[in-house]
Motif scaffolding. Structure first.
Motif, PDB file in Angstrom:
ATOM      1  N   ALA A   1      13.879  42.297   6.804  1.00  0.00           N
ATOM      2  CA  ALA A   1      14.776  41.930   7.897  1.00  0.00           C
ATOM      3  C   ALA A   1      14.048  41.928   9.231  1.00  0.00           C
ATOM      4  N   GLU A   2      14.450  40.978  10.081  1.00  0.00           N
ATOM      5  CA  GLU A   2      14.004  40.971  11.469  1.00  0.00           C
ATOM      6  C   GLU A   2      15.093  41.651  12.289  1.00  0.00           C
ATOM      7  N   VAL A   3      14.735  42.756  12.926  1.00  0.00           N
ATOM      8  CA  VAL A   3      15.705  43.615  13.599  1.00  0.00           C
ATOM      9  C   VAL A   3      15.416  43.664  15.094  1.00  0.00           C
ATOM     10  N   GLN A   4      16.462  43.507  15.887  1.00  0.00           N
ATOM     11  CA  GLN A   4      16.328  43.555  17.338  1.00  0.00           C
ATOM     12  C   GLN A   4      16.922  44.846  17.878  1.00  0.00           C
ATOM     13  N   GLY A   5      16.207  45.457  18.830  1.00  0.00           N
ATOM     14  CA  GLY A   5      16.747  46.591  19.559  1.00  0.00           C
ATOM     15  C   GLY A   5      16.747  47.906  18.825  1.00  0.00           C
ATOM     16  N   SER A   6      15.873  48.087  17.858  1.00  0.00           N
ATOM     17  CA  SER A   6      15.827  49.368  17.159  1.00  0.00           C
ATOM     18  C   SER A   6      15.320  50.482  18.070  1.00  0.00           C
ATOM     19  N   ASP A   7      14.570  50.102  19.110  1.00  0.00           N
ATOM     20  CA  ASP A   7      14.139  51.045  20.134  1.00  0.00           C
ATOM     21  C   ASP A   7      15.040  50.862  21.351  1.00  0.00           C
ATOM     22  N   PRO A   8      15.908  51.835  21.652  1.00  0.00           N
ATOM     23  CA  PRO A   8      16.854  51.683  22.775  1.00  0.00           C
ATOM     24  C   PRO A   8      16.186  51.358  24.104  1.00  0.00           C
ATOM     25  N   GLU A   9      14.941  51.768  24.257  1.00  0.00           N
ATOM     26  CA  GLU A   9      14.240  51.504  25.511  1.00  0.00           C
ATOM     27  C   GLU A   9      13.686  50.086  25.571  1.00  0.00           C
ATOM     28  N   ARG A  10      13.692  49.387  24.432  1.00  0.00           N
ATOM     29  CA  ARG A  10      13.213  47.999  24.379  1.00  0.00           C
ATOM     30  C   ARG A  10      14.235  47.156  23.621  1.00  0.00           C
ATOM     31  N   PRO A  11      15.390  46.915  24.208  1.00  0.00           N
ATOM     32  CA  PRO A  11      16.505  46.277  23.496  1.00  0.00           C
ATOM     33  C   PRO A  11      16.223  44.852  23.019  1.00  0.00           C
ATOM     34  N   GLN A  12      15.274  44.165  23.623  1.00  0.00           N
ATOM     35  CA  GLN A  12      14.986  42.787  23.218  1.00  0.00           C
ATOM     36  C   GLN A  12      13.854  42.694  22.193  1.00  0.00           C
ATOM     37  N   GLU A  13      13.205  43.785  21.934  1.00  0.00           N
ATOM     38  CA  GLU A  13      12.049  43.769  21.035  1.00  0.00           C
ATOM     39  C   GLU A  13      12.484  43.579  19.581  1.00  0.00           C
TER      40      GLU A  13
END
Length: 325
Positions: free
Chosen positions: A149-161
Motif C-alpha cells: 500500500a501507498e500510505v499518506q500521512g503516517s508521520d503526523p509531522e509530515r502529513p503529505q509524505e
C-alpha cells in the motif's frame, strides 16, 4: 426469512447464481445474508492475510492463508444443529501456552486437506461437504499474495509524505491514509474455478468489508479483473456502515466508489446498496453511483443495537428485493 427462501434468477427454473467477493468479517456478513436468498452462492476470497494463525501457517508451510476462507465456509453453514455446531468448531481457537495457541481448528483442517489432496479447491470443497455448506468457497488466486500500500500521512509531522507499507496486517492497521494498493506477485494467476463462477453468475457482489485489503485486491488479479469487467452478471456494491480506522479513515460513502473506479476504471456498477443512517448526502452519493452506470438503493441495514455491523436479516431482505428485480 428462512434459509429455504430463494428469489428467481436468470430464468424461472433455478435460483440466481451469485458470486460474492471479499474476505474476513465483511464477506462473512454478506454470505450469511445471501445464503438466505439463494441456494447458488459462490464466495471468491482474498488470499493475502499474513497475520495470526493464517500468517503462521502460510510462513511455515507455504500454503494459502486459510483464515478468510474458513470464515466464508463458517458463514455458509446451515441454521440447524449440524450447521451451528460445525460453524463453532471451525471458528474455535486453541488457548494454551504452546505452539497451538491462537490457531483456529478450521485453519488446521483446511491445511490438512490441502496437504492430503494437493489441491486447494478440492480441499475447500471437502470441508464444505463436511459442513453441509450452502454454497462454495474459492480462493481468488492459486498462490498466496502480498498487499503493498501507498500510505499518506503516517508521520503526523509530515502529513503529505507518502510511504510504502507491505503486508495485509500493516496496511489494515496503518496510522496514515491508504491511497492505493498493488499485489506481489504483480500479475498473480487467478483460480480457474473462480473465473468460471464469475462468467456464469447472474450477480456479482462486492463488499462490505475492508476496502483496500479485502475488496479491491480481486480487481488486481488480471484474469479475474477481466472476467469481472466482461461478465454478463449484474454488479452490486454493498457499502460499509462506517470508516475503518487507518485503512479508510474519514471515508465518505462516495469515497469507496471513487477508489473502486480508480483501481478498476472499466468496471461498471448496476446497484449500490447503502444504509440510510450511514449516508449524509444522498444526492451526492446518487450522482457518483449514476456516473458508474448504476442506481442507488438505501435501506436499514445495521443492527438495532447501534453497533456498526450489518444485520443479517435486514441485509438478506435488501438482497432479496434487489436480486428479484
Amino acid at each position: 426469512m428462512s434459509s429455504n427462501t430463494a428469489v428467481d434468477g436468470g430464468d424461472d427454473e433455478r435460483p440466481p447464481r451469485v458470486v460474492a467477493l471479499g474476505g474476513g468479517h465483511g464477506l462473512h456478513a454478506s454470505l450469511s445474508a445471501l445464503r438466505q436468498v439463494t441456494t447458488d452462492v459462490t464466495a471468491i476470497v482474498t488470499v493475502a492475510d499474513d497475520g495470526g494463525s493464517s500468517g503462521r501457517l502460510r510462513q511455515e508451510l507455504g500454503v494459502l492463508p486459510p483464515g478468510d476462507l474458513r470464515m466464508a465456509l463458517a458463514a455458509l453453514c446451515g441454521d440447524d444443529e449440524w450447521g451451528h455446531t460445525w460453524s463453532e468448531v471451525l471458528q474455535h481457537r486453541f488457548r494454551s501456552e504452546g505452539d497451538l495457541h491462537g490457531h483456529a481448528v478450521g485453519n488446521l483442517l483446511i491445511v490438512a486437506l490441502w496437504e492430503l489432496l494437493g489441491d486447494s479447491v478440492a480441499g475447500l470443497d471437502w470441508v464444505g461437504q463436511l459442513l453441509g455448506a450452502h454454497g462454495r468457497v474459492l480462493p481468488m488466486s492459486s498462490v498466496p499474495l502480498e498487499i503493498v500500500a501507498e500510505v499518506q500521512g503516517s508521520d503526523p509531522e509530515r502529513p503529505q509524505e507518502m510511504r510504502t507499507v507491505r503486508g495485509q496486517v500493516a496496511c489494515a492497521s496503518t496510522g496514515g491514509s491508504v491511497r492505493s494498493i498493488s499485489l506481489v506477485p504483480e500479475s498473480p494467476p487467478a483460480s480457474t474455478q473462480a473465473l468460471k463462477a464469475v462468467r456464469e453468475a447472474d450477480w456479482v457482489v462486492f463488499g462490505p468489508g475492508s476496502w483496500f485489503t479485502s475488496v479491491l485486491p480481486h480487481l488486481l488479479v488480471p484474469e479475474l479483473a477481466e472476467a469481472l469487467v466482461s461478465t454478463r452478471a449484474r454488479r452490486l456494491v454493498t457499502l460499509n456502515l462506517s470508516p475503518q480506522l487507518g485503512e479508510t479513515d474519514h471515508f465518505r460513502p462516495e469515497t469507496y466508489l471513487e477508489v473502486l473506479r480508480e483501481h478498476a476504471p472499466k468496471l461498471g456498477v448496476d446497484v449500490v446498496l447503502a444504509d440510510h443512517e450511514a449516508v449524509e448526502e444522498a444526492t451526492l452519493l446518487d450522482r457518483v453511483v449514476r456516473d458508474l452506470g448504476g442506481v442507488l438503493e438505501l435501506d436499514d441495514l445495521s443492527r438495532v443495537d447501534g453497533t456498526p455491523r450489518h444485520d443479517t436479516e435486514r441485509l438478506a431482505a435488501a438482497f432479496e428485493r434487489i436480486l428479484s428485480k
